[in-house]
Write a protein that holds these residues in place. Sequence first.
Motif, mmCIF file in Angstrom:
data_model
loop_
_atom_site.group_PDB
_atom_site.id
_atom_site.type_symbol
_atom_site.label_atom_id
_atom_site.label_comp_id
_atom_site.label_asym_id
_atom_site.label_seq_id
_atom_site.Cartn_x
_atom_site.Cartn_y
_atom_site.Cartn_z
ATOM 1 N N SER A 50 75.695 99.996 -15.756
ATOM 2 C CA SER A 50 75.898 98.554 -15.722
ATOM 3 C C SER A 50 75.537 97.955 -14.373
ATOM 4 C CB SER A 50 77.329 98.185 -16.131
ATOM 5 O OG SER A 50 78.243 99.037 -15.540
ATOM 6 N N TYR A 51 75.275 98.788 -13.360
ATOM 7 C CA TYR A 51 74.827 98.231 -12.080
ATOM 8 C C TYR A 51 73.463 98.770 -11.666
ATOM 9 C CZ TYR A 51 79.543 96.431 -11.657
ATOM 10 O OH TYR A 51 80.704 95.764 -11.891
ATOM 11 N N LEU A 52 73.374 100.104 -11.544
ATOM 12 C CA LEU A 52 72.129 100.684 -11.035
ATOM 13 C C LEU A 52 70.945 100.414 -11.955
ATOM 14 C CD1 LEU A 52 72.882 104.164 -9.415
ATOM 15 C CD2 LEU A 52 71.964 102.092 -8.373
ATOM 16 N N LEU A 53 71.140 100.666 -13.244
ATOM 17 C CA LEU A 53 70.025 100.527 -14.182
ATOM 18 C C LEU A 53 69.473 99.109 -14.244
ATOM 19 C CD1 LEU A 53 69.611 102.290 -17.537
ATOM 20 C CD2 LEU A 53 69.334 99.828 -17.474
ATOM 21 N N PRO A 54 70.330 98.101 -14.464
ATOM 22 C CA PRO A 54 69.757 96.742 -14.474
ATOM 23 C C PRO A 54 69.136 96.363 -13.137
ATOM 24 C CG PRO A 54 72.138 96.671 -14.646
ATOM 25 C CD PRO A 54 71.742 98.091 -14.831
ATOM 26 N N TRP A 55 69.735 96.862 -12.056
ATOM 27 C CA TRP A 55 69.177 96.554 -10.738
ATOM 28 C C TRP A 55 67.737 97.060 -10.649
ATOM 29 C CZ3 TRP A 55 69.246 100.056 -6.067
ATOM 30 C CH2 TRP A 55 68.760 99.397 -4.928
ATOM 31 N N LEU A 56 67.507 98.290 -11.096
ATOM 32 C CA LEU A 56 66.163 98.870 -11.024
ATOM 33 C C LEU A 56 65.178 98.120 -11.922
ATOM 34 C CD1 LEU A 56 66.992 102.680 -10.888
ATOM 35 C CD2 LEU A 56 66.182 101.207 -9.043
ATOM 36 N N VAL A 57 65.611 97.807 -13.156
ATOM 37 C CA VAL A 57 64.680 97.130 -14.075
ATOM 38 C C VAL A 57 64.366 95.730 -13.572
ATOM 39 C CG1 VAL A 57 64.228 96.456 -16.442
ATOM 40 C CG2 VAL A 57 65.608 98.459 -15.985
ATOM 41 N N TRP A 58 65.403 95.007 -13.127
ATOM 42 C CA TRP A 58 65.147 93.652 -12.620
ATOM 43 C C TRP A 58 64.293 93.698 -11.367
ATOM 44 C CZ3 TRP A 58 65.285 89.514 -15.336
ATOM 45 C CH2 TRP A 58 66.198 89.384 -16.384
ATOM 46 N N THR A 59 64.457 94.745 -10.558
ATOM 47 C CA THR A 59 63.610 94.865 -9.373
ATOM 48 C C THR A 59 62.151 95.013 -9.783
ATOM 49 O OG1 THR A 59 65.387 95.902 -8.147
ATOM 50 C CG2 THR A 59 63.176 96.193 -7.279
ATOM 51 N N ALA A 60 61.907 95.864 -10.794
ATOM 52 C CA ALA A 60 60.533 96.015 -11.276
ATOM 53 C C ALA A 60 59.988 94.668 -11.730
ATOM 54 C CB ALA A 60 60.487 97.022 -12.420
ATOM 55 N N ALA A 61 60.810 93.916 -12.470
ATOM 56 C CA ALA A 61 60.378 92.606 -12.958
ATOM 57 C C ALA A 61 60.104 91.662 -11.789
ATOM 58 C CB ALA A 61 61.442 92.013 -13.873
ATOM 59 N N ALA A 62 61.033 91.636 -10.822
ATOM 60 C CA ALA A 62 60.886 90.713 -9.700
ATOM 61 C C ALA A 62 59.673 91.078 -8.848
ATOM 62 C CB ALA A 62 62.159 90.711 -8.847
ATOM 63 N N LEU A 63 59.375 92.382 -8.760
ATOM 64 C CA LEU A 63 58.178 92.786 -8.008
ATOM 65 C C LEU A 63 56.929 92.213 -8.666
ATOM 66 C CD1 LEU A 63 58.996 96.491 -7.083
ATOM 67 C CD2 LEU A 63 58.615 94.617 -5.495
ATOM 68 N N GLY A 64 56.952 92.172 -10.000
ATOM 69 C CA GLY A 64 55.824 91.583 -10.717
ATOM 70 C C GLY A 64 55.660 90.107 -10.376
ATOM 71 N N LEU A 65 56.773 89.400 -10.309
ATOM 72 C CA LEU A 65 56.702 87.980 -9.950
ATOM 73 C C LEU A 65 56.268 87.824 -8.492
ATOM 74 C CD1 LEU A 65 57.127 85.057 -10.768
ATOM 75 C CD2 LEU A 65 59.489 85.252 -10.038
ATOM 76 N N TYR A 179 67.013 107.300 -16.140
ATOM 77 C CA TYR A 179 65.762 107.849 -15.613
ATOM 78 C C TYR A 179 64.541 107.069 -16.086
ATOM 79 C CZ TYR A 179 67.838 111.765 -13.185
ATOM 80 O OH TYR A 179 68.546 112.513 -12.303
ATOM 81 N N ILE A 180 64.616 106.529 -17.313
ATOM 82 C CA ILE A 180 63.516 105.680 -17.789
ATOM 83 C C ILE A 180 63.350 104.481 -16.865
ATOM 84 C CG2 ILE A 180 62.693 104.227 -19.689
ATOM 85 C CD1 ILE A 180 62.715 107.186 -20.362
ATOM 86 N N ALA A 181 64.477 103.807 -16.606
ATOM 87 C CA ALA A 181 64.435 102.631 -15.733
ATOM 88 C C ALA A 181 63.956 103.019 -14.345
ATOM 89 C CB ALA A 181 65.817 101.991 -15.662
ATOM 90 N N PHE A 182 64.476 104.157 -13.867
ATOM 91 C CA PHE A 182 64.131 104.627 -12.526
ATOM 92 C C PHE A 182 62.622 104.871 -12.412
ATOM 93 C CE2 PHE A 182 63.527 108.101 -9.485
ATOM 94 C CZ PHE A 182 64.135 107.563 -8.369
ATOM 95 N N SER A 183 62.053 105.546 -13.424
ATOM 96 C CA SER A 183 60.620 105.864 -13.359
ATOM 97 C C SER A 183 59.776 104.598 -13.357
ATOM 98 C CB SER A 183 60.185 106.724 -14.544
ATOM 99 O OG SER A 183 61.166 107.648 -14.868
ATOM 100 N N TRP A 184 60.137 103.650 -14.218
ATOM 101 C CA TRP A 184 59.358 102.411 -14.280
ATOM 102 C C TRP A 184 59.401 101.675 -12.954
ATOM 103 C CZ3 TRP A 184 55.421 100.045 -15.700
ATOM 104 C CH2 TRP A 184 55.324 98.662 -15.658
#
Lengths: 357, 211
Positions: A50-65, A179-184
């Motif tokens: 509930s913290y690490l995983l969304p943080w990683l996915v949102w980071t990937a998204a924000a990097l795209g922006l 790990y899926i989120a982490f890899s992405w």
Amino acid sequence: MFYRLSGVHHNSYVSESRLYRIPADRNLALFFLALGLVAPLLVGSLYLNSYLLPWLVWTAAALGLNLVTGWAGQLHLGYAAVMAVGAYSAVHAAKFGIPWEFALLIGGISASVVGSLFAFAALRVKGLYLALTTLAMQFVMDWVLTHSPAISGGSHASLQAPTFALLGQPITSDIGLYYIAFSWCLLVTVFMLNLRRTGLGRALVAVREKDYAAAILGVNSFYYKIVAFATSSFIGGVSGAVLVATFFFLAAPEQFSVTVSIQVLAMVIVGGLGSTIGTFFGVALILLAPGVVNGIVAKGAIALGLQLNVETLAHIPTATYGALIIIILMVEPLGLGKLYGNIRDYLMVWPFDQLKR
Amino acid sequence: MTNAITGFYPPNKGSIYLDGKDITGTAPHKVATLGVARTFQNLALFNGMSVLENILLGRHIHMKPGVFPTALYWWLARPEEMRNREVVEEVIEFLQLESIRNELVDGIPIGLKKRVELARALVAEPHLLILDEPMAGMNQEEKGYMARFILDARAERGISVLLIEHHMDVITGICDRMLALNYGEMIASGLPKEVVKDPRVVDAYIGGAHG
């Protein structure tokens, strides 16, 4: 023994073009990489998912922006719409029976197509007008989602995502999803770091800084803006799909509303335009700070024996959070990434002053 | 005139030929690929990047940057980057910019900025180099350096240089042919030492001294 490097010396162009030119930086990055890899052993599954995983996915998204806003300098207010395209196409593809690894790719590609088609029209205008045009894209997408049951399953409905699977193996465990989120996130991060040392990154900065000077060097600014939009939409689309597959488990229009677009933009701006590490900080602040501040206020009120009513308790964290953003941007307008850079530069030469960069 | 050649403004009348080819109305980024490079009167370096990165951008037309080379840097982009880096280092050495190659362009003095811009134009390996007031805002010593660099660039690299200047000492010192314009109209052309004596040129540029 404690000692400091006396300057940084490289013997070849290859070694000078490393991602991390200074051993300390590289070691720190490797340390956090290792920390990310062993995180499932260190924290409970509640924190992990509930913290690490969304943080990683949102980071990937924000990097795209960040690619489109920070690097290419084009203000984009419709990023959540792009994520929605990716999420919905991936979920539909997966429901159709296509394996998830291809479904994610389909999500990314369709987001990329929609994003660049839109950019074709939108890039005829610049600056604030472009921002407004991208905002229009967001509203169009909102409308399409809520008005076409074939895509969203109805106006207030949500679309259940099929169980995530890789190579036919269903992944349901918290650790697997992490790990899926982490890899992405790792893939996107490496891409963004590489941007600093390739012609693409330089061309994007050139377009952002002075497009007439870029043109004289042979940089076709319209083409590079489209490339920026297409790439960033691909990252956003896959991130949206990963988010739905590993975190929300269902897709609903309000997950990708205009508020989300503005939130991702806030992550990028607070983190620092064009800064990769800053984006990590920015996402942490925007995504996790409200919860943390909430906890502190609630605990503080109990510890001090204050009888606060529910409304006050709800408003104090929001106000604190808003103030935090303002303070950060006043202290360092270039965002948390620059703030980190300043502290790093200071510590790097402490207590001497010979080493620069 | 510079803006017409480089494609920013199409000319009202007439046409532009480069190496015998009509390039009237070609977009600026395409003119660059035809071997035309220029510098700007009011510096146009890219802030936020180092001197090295700015000069590397001059190699843009010789590179194929893209998303996949960036993603797969180690395999696709590195050989190309290193090849071009060598060309850039040659010009850096030629223009004596070694000591500032990793500085941000935002913070270096204007004389050096002009030199970085010249370097960025040179690494593109142009046939025609257009220098728009390369000496503007420079002191005598910096002007001397710049004049030497321009002469060397022409001699060593065989580049035609179109120099726009109003410093008479520079023009008479380093130019082969001179063309004087007054509000877009040609008023004299020929050898510099003859042109500067032309009464119309004196009238338009130096002014007043009708003995």
